[in-house]
Write an enzyme that holds these catalytic residues in place. Structure first.
Site: not given
Ligand code: UGA
Length: 463
Positions: A44, A100, A232, A273, A277, A281, A284, A361
């Protein structure tokens, strides 16, 4: 493809692997691959982060991972560095794991970090090796990475590219890396495919030991890149679908939790899934959904993906709806200027984007807390792990160090993230601390009858 089928094709020697970018993804992979017996080097550009890893400190929350980090540092198989020349020299397979993010003001993905990682690695490569993309990217990136490497190595050494998307979920990351439900990879030559097989051998050996099979999909670059965003986008669509049904249930008098359970028994639909609710978030799902739509537009097939804009809109609307539900619960129905919570103490339970992580995030809970504060509520946020990150992300909000401090004399409790500490709350003892027994159960995890029986005004989502 079974483990046996693979063991015939795979060289037994384990390649040395590097992971470029030690965020959630790269760090978890590096640690888990060392655990599976690989020699691993994590890279890193952030010296502070690298120093933390090398001294056995994990800079994020993931259960079990700190112990695994320390164990593998001690074994000598795992080390972290900021020295790219060292990485280029040491590893046979380099996995690109950098972020990304969404470009500011746009929907497309920002590939700056991929470019800088690939370019700086290429400038130090002095032998044939394989560079494998793991980051989530727009389709076409693998070919661009090939061009970058060609340009910066002058085509010397015949370095090749592979692509292998990852599917790890925060809070289940170790399991998802070492016991994935599938492995997907792509490469152009048999040499590169063999190296990819060897790089996944540890996962297949573990599966064989545990009498499991891990399906392996060997495919082309475009498919490998698309698999990730497709997965996703599909998961996001499921969530927005059930949230749309929640609206209908609420109006028509149904119960979305029962509905989800009932449709989920159909194996074609599946029961995962489908929790209604406050919406999805995290770092991703939201950005991948947008990046897929943006890339489809660029490639001239945007029409087919307009529905994903609606998936996104339904999702962000959850946040406004939650605020409205909370204000109604507090007997403050919204006026033309929106809700007004002046003079009310609102305890917000949960700041992270889901439980068992400290990641805030694009957190729906934090966004809702901000909206409640914007509606002039006296908002106090509590989260078991996410307080430090939340304070950085939303410094304007007030935070409590303990659950008791947050709920003390509250006029309304907004339970937004289903942490175990919240799910197991006792309505009687919580009732003794609050000002008013009113609770908004944002993710439908409480038993309404039990709370109502204890004198609470309960409001869930779509029930
Ligand atoms: C997601 C994917 O699930 C992983 O497979 C993928 O590898 C990862 O993104 C990634 O791209 O790296 P993650 O962001 O860790 O993983 O979180 P999820 O567990 O997918 O949850 C995302 C959001 O959906 C959370 O806010 C969660 O509360 C919400 N959610 C999830 C619901 O609202 N309802 C559900 O039924 C499930």
């Amino acid at each position: 493809m079974s483990y046996e089928a693979h063991s015939n094709q795979t060289p037994t020697a384990r390649p040395t692997v590097s992971f470029l970018g030690c965020g959630y993804l790269g760090a978890t992979y590096a640690i888990c691959f060392a655990e599976m017996g690989y020699e691993v080097i994590g890279y890193d550009i952030d010296q502070e982060k690298i120093d933390a890893f090398n001294t056995g400190t994990l800079p994020f929350v993931e259960k079990g991972l700190p112990e695994m980090l320390r164990r593998n540092l001690e074994s000598g198989r795992l080390r972290f560095t900021t020295d790219i020349a060292d990485v280029a020299d040491a590893a046979d397979v380099h996995f690109i794991c950098v972020g990304t993010p969404q470009r500011p003001g746009e929907h497309s993905a920002d590939l700056t970090y991929i470019e800088s990682a690939v370019v700086s690695l290429s400038q130090h490569l002095k032998r044939k090796c394989l560079v494998v993309g793991k980051s989530t990217v727009p389709v076409g990136t693998a070919t661009w990475v090939e061009e970058l490497i060609e340009r910066h190595t002058g085509g010397e050494y015949g370095i090749e590219v592979g692509w292998s998307p990852e599917f790890l979920q925060e809070s289940n990351a170790m399991h998802d890396v070492m016991r994935p439900n599938r492995i997907v990879y792509a490469a152009r030559s048999e040499w590169a495919l063999n190296l990819l097989r060897a790089a996944h051998q540890g996962i297949l050996e573990l599966a064989a030991l545990e009498d499991r099979e891990v399906p392996v999909v060997e495919t082309d670059f475009a498919t490998a890149e698309l698999v990730k965003v497709a997965a996703n986008a599909f998961l996001s669509t499921k969530i927005s679908f059930i949230n749309a049904m929640a609206d209908l249930c609420e109006t028509a008098g149904g119960d979305v939790a029962g509905l989800a359970r009932a449709i989920g028994y159909d194996g074609r639909i599946g029961n995962k899934f489908l929790r209604a609710g406050i919406g999805f978030g995290g770092g991703c799902l939201p950005k991948d959904l947008r990046a897929l739509t943006a890339r489809a537009e660029e490639l001239g097939v945007g029409d087919s993906f307009h529905f994903l804009n609606e998936v996104d809109t339904i999702n962000t609307r959850r946040r406004t709806k939650a605020v409205r539900a909370i204000s109604e619960l507090a007997d403050r129905p919204s006026g033309p200027a929106g809700p007004n919570l002046e003079g009310l103490k609102v305890a917000v339970l949960g700041a992270t984007f889901k439980p068992d992580t400290d990641d805030v995030r694009d957190s729906p809970a934090l966004a809702i807390a901000r909206k409640l504060a914007a509606a002039r509520g006296e908002v106090i946020v509590y989260d078991p792990e996410g307080l430090d990150n939340a304070r950085v992300e939303a410094p304007e909000l007030s935070y409590a160090k303990t659950l008791s401090d947050a709920v003390e004399n509250a006029d309304v409790i907004s339970m937004l993230v289903p942490w175990e500490e919240f799910r197991t709350l006792d309505p009687e003892s919580l009732g003794a601390q609050v000002g008013q027994r009113r609770i908004f159960d944002g993710m439908n995890v409480l038993e309404p009858a039990r709370w109502r029986a204890a004198g609470w005004t309960y409001k869930g989502t779509g029930r």
